[in-house]
Design an enzyme around this catalytic site. Structure first.
Site, short mmCIF file in Angstrom:
data_model
loop_
_atom_site.label_atom_id
_atom_site.label_comp_id
_atom_site.label_asym_id
_atom_site.label_seq_id
_atom_site.Cartn_x
_atom_site.Cartn_y
_atom_site.Cartn_z
N GLU A 131 -6.37 2.86 1.21
CA GLU A 131 -5.29 3.36 0.36
C GLU A 131 -5.01 4.85 0.56
OE1 GLU A 131 -3.32 1.42 -1.50
OE2 GLU A 131 -4.47 -0.24 -0.65
N GLU A 170 -4.87 6.43 -8.12
CA GLU A 170 -3.92 5.50 -8.74
C GLU A 170 -3.81 4.21 -7.92
OE1 GLU A 170 0.11 4.19 -7.93
OE2 GLU A 170 0.38 6.33 -8.30
#
Length: 974
Positions: A145, A70
């Protein structure tokens, strides 16, 4: 627009069309024949348009792959080949919502905007991101991330770093999050819900690049997608765009993403887990006990709705019989509950906080006996009426605050659509509501309790115990594991990690070229309305009381705020004003016992809440207006009854029931402890502002300072009861006077007379004394505290008051907030530092703060703050980039407000003496902000940072390692 059922429009076949009266929308369901994508459009006149694309993403482990994907797909794509198109959008879009969310079984990418061009741009960037991300070309994206090994030289210490890694370390710093994870694992040992979709920090480093890419490759296909459009849009234009630009490039394939049902247990299961507390923290009364049930399927709309009402009547109101039984049994300090409906098999949990392991058997016994008693003797019909009324009020009001309605409806429809049922099940609530209302005359809820709770064998008991030093032990284990891993690496492997670390930092520190950034579509300043939205306010006088009337369409609901001047409360009694706000409506009055009062409130209103806060003069932090605020809402026809109830609460609440007050003191203290951890950035920011700001000092008295007061009060309750009772009575008498009152009413013009007619129901109960303001003399000092917890991340705040340093407020400071949050602080603290986020705030009164959250660093972050002036002095962007920052700022300014929010804003401006002309001036200054104007703010930031007011809330280990940074260090929990 008329469309034909079964016809194909731009590759989409219209398969179903129906009017959904409950949400005033025409629903159209489409199927994209080539790619297999599904699309739902809710057509209505709402100009706050919503688009989202959702994928079914059940994880097979706890590495957080769904969550990391995501984050990662928003880091560059085919059309928008830059590092952070998501951030570039925030900087320069008029979006009213822009986010991405990972759920236990799905990942959603929603956007919203009132501007048609902007809405199209947002759709384009998000669709390109999910279908054509740069994750296949740049392994650094997962490193940044998700997680990576970090090593800068051969002799250095090998560490873990990554945004999601640190985000989840922060998430699991609260015992409630740990408990929730353990509950899900206990109820779902065999299915995807037993895993942590967000990622367990212990498991995140097990995620490989191959598994990361495979997860996207497998699940991010149109055939596994659910597209959603809402509002006043040209549906044919949108279908054409989605088909031509994206879906036409894919062919339908089978996607294995179905979620299997958990086989039901034949007997109760039990589990014990631990959560960390500081080495010096006491262990007594800090165990959580939970009884958890799997209660059916999400595709039973009446049962889903019924459990919302059942949870309220059993556990969420002062009249709740199960909560009362558990408290009376002395099993714990507070009773909590959780109903999770957004999964295939919803769960229901009954939780006691502040307990001990030895109470487990009694905990289960009290629950079983109480539920059996309710089934056999029947539930009080007034309690049922109260809970159903509150549920119905919320459904019909459909007020979701700053969240767009379309987003909330999207989430609701996914609760059935994701599981291959009609997306309308949770939207069409009338039939389910009528079924539940049979409980008013029949035994609906008694049967529900018997079938779904008492006869339910799929249940677990999860015990969560505190353990001193657990965080330190885990930290030591991670260090040892990393040291051992490094020792096993060859020289070449060590060099490879060093090179990867260097290459990642180089990528992070290298800005995208102007040509690359130009790919992000940008509005023009001319697309923005230069005129500020009018404050809707008409000043009235009713029986000698000033009333601020906001004539706004509210669908026959009246919103009323009562602002009582609290300046007459003596400074030593301020904590009792905050406590009064916590317990009003939960103690008996002369007319009602407290459980009866709770029912009266819920039957006749949409809710009454209380808080204490200081509003500052618009441009002077030393001048502030303490208010005891009562917020309330009711159907217009029930206004007289609501005013009568509030009148009784303010005039005759009783503070003499020792048993009840002790229960409330324990509950308030327990809830505050959870609040401090959940809102740690607010606590740190509020604390640092309190070092130099009198108004912030007043407001901080309701945060950590209030918690410390409550700890002492609970510990010494018996000895302090008489003082407590007297002070609550004294503060109520000082506050609730007609002479103290300012009223704000938001309702349709035609219904204002209903308020006028009913107003005396309140006024006749208020005191008539003229209360004199009391002087407050706060000890303002740079405490520069290190506030230690057992958490694993930090919340770092640094602030000052720039007006006191000789600088004025200017609208360009709002643009600076955008620049710092999404450029300088984002890059330095999130991208390079690995924190979950950072922010900047500048207020009209001169108070400013820079803050970070879920931050692995401390000293490094303070250094970033201190170097902000250098960044601003060399701030050099193109005119296009400057325009982007201005537009992004305006999107925050122009977020759509609900009717009660419009009333609240107008009332606050009135209290703070902020005029329409001031609001317009700020807007003009924002729209005219230039690069040179931002550069000029460097001196303001420089002066503020040199004041060196700082506060850090975070791990004991990190704060102690930086002890020279602080003047004071203390644990926030005893």
């Amino acid at each position: 627009m008329t469309l034909q059922l079964g016809a194909v429009y731009h590759g989409f076949r219209l398969t179903e069309e129906k009017q959904i009266e409950e949400i005033h929308s025409l629903a159209r369901l489409f199927y994209h024949e080539k790619s297999g994508a599904r699309l739902l459009y809710l057509q209505n006149e709402d100009d706050n348009k919503v688009f989202s694309i959702t994928f079914r993403t059940p994880p097979a482990d706890s590495t957080g792959v769904a969550h990391i994907v995501e984050h990662s797909v928003l880091c560059g794509s085919r059309k928008f080949n830059m590092k952070e198109p998501f951030v570039e959008l925030i900087k320069g879009s008029l979006n009213t919502y822009l986010n991405a969310m990972t759920f236990p079984d799905k990942t959603m990418y929603p956007v919203a905007s009132r501007n048609d061009k902007d809405f199209h741009n947002l759709m384009d960037v998000y669709l390109d991101a999910v279908f054509f991300p740069n994750i296949y070309q740049h392994p650094e994206i997962l490193m940044q991330e998700g997680w990576h090994y970090e090593l800068e030289d051969r002799n250095g210490e090998l560490t873990y770093k990554g945004v999601v890694y640190n985000e989840m370390k922060g998430a699991f710093s609260t015992p409630e999050a740990v408990l929730d994870k353990e509950i899900m694992a206990s109820l779902f040992p065999d299915t995807t819900y037993g895993f942590e979709s967000g990622g367990d920090p212990d498991d995140i480093p097990d995620l490989t690049q191959e598994d990361f890419l495979e997860f996207h490759r497998k699940l991010y296909h149109p055939a596994n997608s659910y597209l959603f459009l809402y509002g006043d849009v040209d549906i044919l234009e949108k279908l054409a765009f989605i088909d031509e630009e994206y879906l036409s490039e894919f062919s339908r394939i089978p996607v294995e993403s179905a979620i299997s049902l958990q086989s039901l247990f034949s007997a109760k299961a039990e589990k014990t887990a631990e959560y960390p507390v500081s080495p010096n923290e006491q262990l007594q009364d800090k165990t959580f006990l939970s009884l958890n049930f799997l209660i059916g399927k999400a595709t039973e709309p009446d049962k889903t709705l019924a459990f919302q009402a059942l949870e309220h009547l059993l556990l969420r109101t002062p009249a709740a019989p199960l909560k009362k039984a558990l408290i009376d049994a002395g099993i714990g300090k507070d009773v909590l509950s959780s109903f999770s409906e957004s999964i295939l098999q919803p769960t229901f949990s009954i939780i006691v906080n502040g307990s001990e392991v030895e109470h487990k058997a009694r905990f289960e016994q009290v629950i079983e006996e109480t539920l059996k008693k309710l089934v056999a003797g029947g539930i009080d019909k007034k309690l049922i009426e109260a809970s159903i009324n509150l549920l119905e009020f919320k459904l019909r009001e459909a007020d979701f605050g700053r969240s767009p309605k379309g987003l909330v409806y999207n989430i609701k429809c996914m609760n059935s659509w994701l599981y291959d049922e009609s997306p309308f099940l949770q939207l069409e609530y009338e039939q389910a509501l009528e079924k539940i209302k049979t409980a008013l005359t029949g035994n609906y809820f008694e049967q529900l309790i018997q079938e779904r709770l008492l006869d339910n064998q799929h249940k677990t008991v999860v015990i969560l115990q505190p353990r001193q030093g657990l965080a330190e032990q885990k930290s030591a284990e991670i260090k040892k594991r990393l040291a051992e891993h490094k020792a096993k690496l060859s020289t070449g492997e060590v060099d490879r990690i060093i090179e990867q670390t260097r290459h990642l930092k180089e990528r992070q520190e290298t800005p995208d070229s102007p040509e690359t950034l130009a790919a992000i579509p940008l509005l023009r300043l001319s697309d923005i309305d230069g005129k500020a939205e009018e404050l809707i306010l008409s000043e009235q006088n009713e029986q000698g009381v000033k009333v601020l009337f906001h004539p706004i369409a509210t669908n026959q609901i009246a919103y009323m705020n009562l602002y009582f001047d609290a300046a007459g409360v003596p400074q030593p009694k301020l904590a009792y004003a905050y406590l009064l706000a916590e317990i009003l409506g939960k103690v008996s009055t002369e007319q009602y016992e407290y459980t009866e009062l709770a029912n009266e409130i819920n039957i006749n209103t949409g809710g009454i809440s209380y808080d204490v806060l200081a509003y500052t003069e618009n441009d002077n932090d030393d001048v502030y207006y303490p208010k005891f605020r009562i917020k309330s809402k009711a159907l217009v026809k029930k206004l007289p009854r609501m005013l009568e109830i509030i009148g009784g609460i303010t005039a005759s609440s009783e503070f003499t029931d020792k048993k009840r007050l002790k229960e409330l003191v324990q509950q308030v203290k327990a809830a505050l402890a959870m609040f401090l951890l959940r809102n740690a950035q607010q606590v740190a920011a509020g604390r640092v502002l309190s070092y130099f700001s009198p108004s912030a000092k007043y407001n901080e008295a309701g945060l950590l300072t209030f918690y410390e007061f409550m700890v002492d009060l609970e510990k010494n309750f018996d000895g302090k009861f008489a003082e407590l009772s007297a002070n609550l009575q004294s503060v109520a008498k000082l506050v609730f006077n007609k002479s103290n009152l300012l009223v704000s009413v938001t309702v349709e013009q035609d219904n204002y007379s209903r308020f006028q007619q009913a107003f005396d129901q309140l006024l006749s109960r208020l005191g008539q004394e003229q209360v004199q303001p009391r002087p407050y003399d706060f000890a303002i000092a740079a405490l520069n505290e290190g506030l230690m917890t057992s958490g694993k991340v930090q919340y770092v705040a640094k602030g000052a008051n720039f007006r006191k340093l000789g600088y004025d407020y200017h609208g360009s400071l709002k643009v600076l907030e955008t620049i710092l949050r999404y450029d300088y602080l984002w890059n330095k603290i999130r991208v390079q530092g690995g924190a979950y986020g950072a922010f900047a705030q500048f207020r009209r009164n001169g108070n400013m703060v820079l803050g970070s959250y879920r931050d692995p660093n401390l000293g490094e972050t303070l250094k970033v703050y201190n170097q902000t002036p250098q960044y601003l002095r060399s701030f050099d962007v193109s005119e296009r980039e400057m325009t982007k920052y201005v537009i992004g700022t305006m999107s925050q300014l122009d977020t759509p407000l609900t009717p009660p929010m419009k009333g609240d804003v107008a009332a606050e401006c009135y209290i703070r003496n902020i005029t329409q002309a001031m609001i317009q001036q700020e807007r003009d200054e924002i729209l005219s902000t230039s690069k040179a104007g931002i550069q000029k703010l460097a001196d303001l930031i420089d002066a503020a940072m040199k004041q060196n007011y700082l506060c850090v809330l975070g791990s004991e280990e990190k704060i102690c390692a930086n002890k020279d940074t602080f003047k004071q260090i203390k644990n926030i929990f005893e």
